[in-house]
Design an enzyme around this catalytic site. Structure first.
Site, mmCIF file in Angstrom:
data_model
loop_
_atom_site.group_PDB
_atom_site.id
_atom_site.type_symbol
_atom_site.label_atom_id
_atom_site.label_comp_id
_atom_site.label_asym_id
_atom_site.label_seq_id
_atom_site.Cartn_x
_atom_site.Cartn_y
_atom_site.Cartn_z
ATOM 1 N N ASP A 17 44.392 38.737 36.952
ATOM 2 C CA ASP A 17 43.301 38.627 36.467
ATOM 3 C C ASP A 17 42.663 38.138 35.300
ATOM 4 O OD1 ASP A 17 43.132 40.889 35.738
ATOM 5 O OD2 ASP A 17 41.331 41.605 36.499
ATOM 6 N N ASP A 28 42.116 39.680 32.595
ATOM 7 C CA ASP A 28 41.046 40.369 31.463
ATOM 8 C C ASP A 28 41.855 40.888 30.445
ATOM 9 O OD1 ASP A 28 42.482 42.294 32.816
ATOM 10 O OD2 ASP A 28 40.686 43.454 33.658
ATOM 11 N N SER A 73 44.459 42.622 39.363
ATOM 12 C CA SER A 73 44.909 42.740 38.312
ATOM 13 C C SER A 73 46.457 42.597 38.214
ATOM 14 C CB SER A 73 44.698 43.897 37.401
ATOM 15 O OG SER A 73 44.746 43.857 36.356
ATOM 16 N N ASP A 76 47.707 38.776 32.607
ATOM 17 C CA ASP A 76 47.783 39.563 34.073
ATOM 18 C C ASP A 76 47.343 38.947 35.091
ATOM 19 O OD1 ASP A 76 45.236 40.265 32.985
ATOM 20 O OD2 ASP A 76 45.444 42.108 33.964
#
Length: 446
Positions: free
Chosen positions: A243, A245, A104, A241
């Site tokens: 990843d 999400d 992340s 960020d």
């Protein structure tokens, strides 16, 4: 391994360090495949495997694929994709398991393994415990035709983009947006989705090389985005960020619009459209008191959970609610996604701007944010320190000082050896003073 392997967001650590090794990735994915196979013996398990661009992801992807196939599961390799894209594809492909390799927002040397169950939902604790218990592995493994196979999904980005556009059909014509992709998993998908939705897009930090992910950019470093939005005279900026999400935003002046403000904007939009179930928003204890006040004045109830999007998800599913999230920018829309989706959130935010004709600053002003200070204290044992008697006494003293005008929250990190001290108060000076005093006690104990 010294405690529970799974944290609040999967297994995370220094890639190829003491914990997160290729050997662990093989064992973990193999155990997950076996546990799922034992739950349903009617077919051969299928797993979707994705990753963010960090260099260690190549190593861990190879290990995960080896583990899955060694346990007799087939694997669909989707390559570099946002975490919510992997979760979506698990459901779309009717797979039994999803594996996302990402840390992340963490720095490049870290990585992580996050698992999704069928439908793209996060694994319940009991299933994680069963997978962890099965790490030693069996003495007999599949051979011959029973060994799993690997195939690629070359149109994974296209499938995800189509899903995003179906989930947020409002045209974004006339909106100019700068998107900071953090050299991460959304570097291709997010700019593509926003352009296809009709926005004019300036993509920033969308050239991942495996080493530059989150390096001074993205949702944890908003400075470059602020500057770019002002320089390009854009209507807003979106920061993802590693990843993707989650997302944060900045308005046309470069001022930050955090997850609380984004949730407020979306909650009001959904209420006005009759799509906010029970006129209720789900948020964590970290959300600012300003959000609570704004929602109360708007006639919207709030359900509060512990920190972590998994707890938001649990509350959303338990109550059948339609919107929830975190101050950090994880926002969940259960009708369209099984996990936080930064690109979907951004599309919905821009759709509200397009529908109302109002600038983001005006929409976000519904929340008057109370000054908030967060201090991260490095400790040797986060759980022990957080429950120490002297630390608890310091917290009680802080609560007495703040009274009804603010609040303090102390919690151990779910992924690092840190204790987080968060204070909200009428002034920044008081918030800093109270947080600093408690942090000193935490550091002395730690």
């Amino acid at each position: 391994m010294g405690g529970r392997l799974f944290g609040t967001d999967g297994v995370r650590g220094l890639a190829n360090g003491e914990l997160l090794t290729p050997e662990l990735a093989v064992a973990l994915s193999a155990s997950a495949a076996r546990v799922l196979a034992e739950r349903d013996r009617s077919h051969r398990p299928v797993a979707v495997v994705g990753r963010d661009p960090r260099a260690s992801g190549e190593m861990l992807e190879a290990a995960v694929l080896a583990g899955l196939t060694s346990a007799g599961a087939d694997a669909v390799r989707v390559g570099v994709l946002p975490t919510p894209a992997v979760a979506h594809l698990v459901g779309a492909l009717d797979a039994d398991l999803g594996v996302m390799i990402s840390a992340s927002h963490n720095a490049m040397p870290d990585n992580g393994i996050k698992l999704f169950a069928s439908g793209g939902h996060k694994l319940p604790d009991a299933l994680e415990d069963a997978i962890e218990a099965g790490l030693p592995g069996p003495t007999v493994r599949p051979t011959g035709a029973a060994i799993g196979r690997v195939r690629d999904l070359p149109d994974a980005v296209g499938r995800y983009t189509e899903h995003l556009l179906r989930s947020s059909p409002t045209p974004l014509d006339g909106i100019k947006v700068v998107v900071d992709c953090a050299h991460g998993a959304a570097s291709e998908a997010a700019p593509l989705a926003y352009r296809r939705a009709g926005a004019e897009v300036i993509a920033l930090h969308a050239e991942p090389n495996g080493l530059n992910i989150n390096d001074g950019v993205g949702s944890t470093h908003l400075g470059p985005l602020r500057q770019a939005v002002v320089a390009y005279r854009a209507d807003l900026g979106i920061a993802h960020d590693g990843d993707a999400d989650r997302c944060l935003a900045v308005d046309a002046t470069g001022a930050e619009v955090d997850g609380d403000q984004i949730m407020a904007v979306l909650a009001l939009a959904m209420r006005d459209a009759g799509r906010l179930v029970d006129d209720t928003l789900v948020a964590t204890v970290m959300s600012n008191l300003g959000l609570h006040i704004a929602m109360r004045e708007a006639g919207i109830a709030m359900r509060v959970t512990g920190v972590g999007d998994r707890y938001v998800l649990e509350e959303l599913r338990a109550g059948g609610y339609s919107l929830g999230g975190e101050q950090s920018g994880h926002v969940v829309l259960p009708a369209h996604a099984t996990t936080g989706d930064g690109a979907l959130t951004a599309l919905r935010l821009m759709a509200r701007m397009a529908a109302t004709g109002k600038p983001l600053a005006e929409l976000a002003s519904v929340v008057t944010t109370l000054p908030q200070v967060l201090v991260n204290v490095a400790v040797a044992d986060r759980q022990r320190v957080a429950t120490d008697a002297s630390v608890q006494e310091a917290v009680r003293a802080a609560e007495a000082e703040l009274g009804d005008t603010g609040r303090i929250l102390l919690r151990p990190s779910g992924t690092e050896q840190l204790v987080r001290v968060m204070v909200e108060a009428p002034t920044v000076e008081q918030a800093k003073s109270v947080a600093g005093g408690v942090a000193e006690v935490v550091a002395a104990v730690g």
